[in-house]
Write an enzyme that holds these catalytic residues in place. Structure first.
Site: not given
Ligand code: IMP
Ligand code: MG
Length: 179
Positions: A97-98, A101, A151, A164
């Site tokens: 995963e990138d 959050d 962010f 990206r």
């Molecule tokens: P989660 O389900 O809230 O953990 O969100 C995860 C996904 O939200 C990641 O795989 C990203 O695609 C996106 N995301 C969360 N934070 C950021 C950020 O700071 N920048 C860009 N994408 C984010």
């Molecule tokens: Mg993602």
């Protein structure tokens, strides 16, 4: 609204850390084949850089799950995009995963992929924002960097599909005095 990108982690810092995490994965898995699942689109650059440094037999698959629209606040995971091409039966899986959050995306993925008979599933993320976690039970096995609740873009991560391709991680700063 105009925005600016402030460097948070340089290209060299990111590369060195990926190298160290890859070495850790090499130590942990030895010569066991590893099935990498890249979470599109953000995980692409990280998966390539990580995979180049892995020494066991590696296979790739790709999947997309979206929780974000074009904004910067998580709206919750659960919308399926592309599914995997390959079955997971008996495989040692590493989800790449990138960023984590709220943890909703990974919590959802673990639930659905866990039902497909993998031998083992572990998680690897480039970035983690621990302060934002809603799904507290999601255990991350490999984290390159923990970052504050800001962010970020670059190294695969986008803001409204842009940035990206940046080779570093930057914080998006909105300049409200400019159009
Ligand atoms: P989660 O389900 O809230 O953990 O969100 C995860 C996904 O939200 C990641 O795989 C990203 O695609 C996106 N995301 C969360 N934070 C950021 C950020 O700071 N920048 C860009 N994408 C984010
Ligand atoms: Mg993602």
């Amino acid at each position: 609204m105009a925005e600016q990108i402030r460097v948070l982690l340089t290209e060299q810092e990111v590369d060195e850390r990926i190298e160290a995490v890859a070495e850790q994965i090499n130590r942990d898995y030895g010569n066991t084949p590893l099935h990498l699942i890249c979470i599109l689109k953000g995980g692409v650059m990280f998966m390539c850089e990580l995979a180049k440094r892995l020494k066991m037999p590696v296979s790739f698959d790709f999947m997309s799950v979206s929780s974000y629209g074009s904004g910067t606040v998580s709206t919750g995971a659960g919308k399926n995009g592309k599914d995997l091409d390959e079955p997971l039966d008996g495989k040692q899986v590493l989800i790449v995963e990138d960023i984590i959050d709220t943890g909703r995306t990974l919590s959802y993925l673990l639930q659905i992929l866990g039902q497909r008979g993998p031998k083992d599933i572990r998680l690897c993320t480039l970035l983690d924002k621990p302060d934002r976690r809603v799904k507290k039970h999601v255990r991350v096995d490999y984290t390159c960097f923990e970052i504050p609740d800001e962010f970020v873009v670059g190294y695969g991560l986008d803001y409204d599909q842009r940035y990206r391709n940046l080779p570093f991680i930057g914080v998006v700063e909105f300049d409200e005095t400019r159009e």
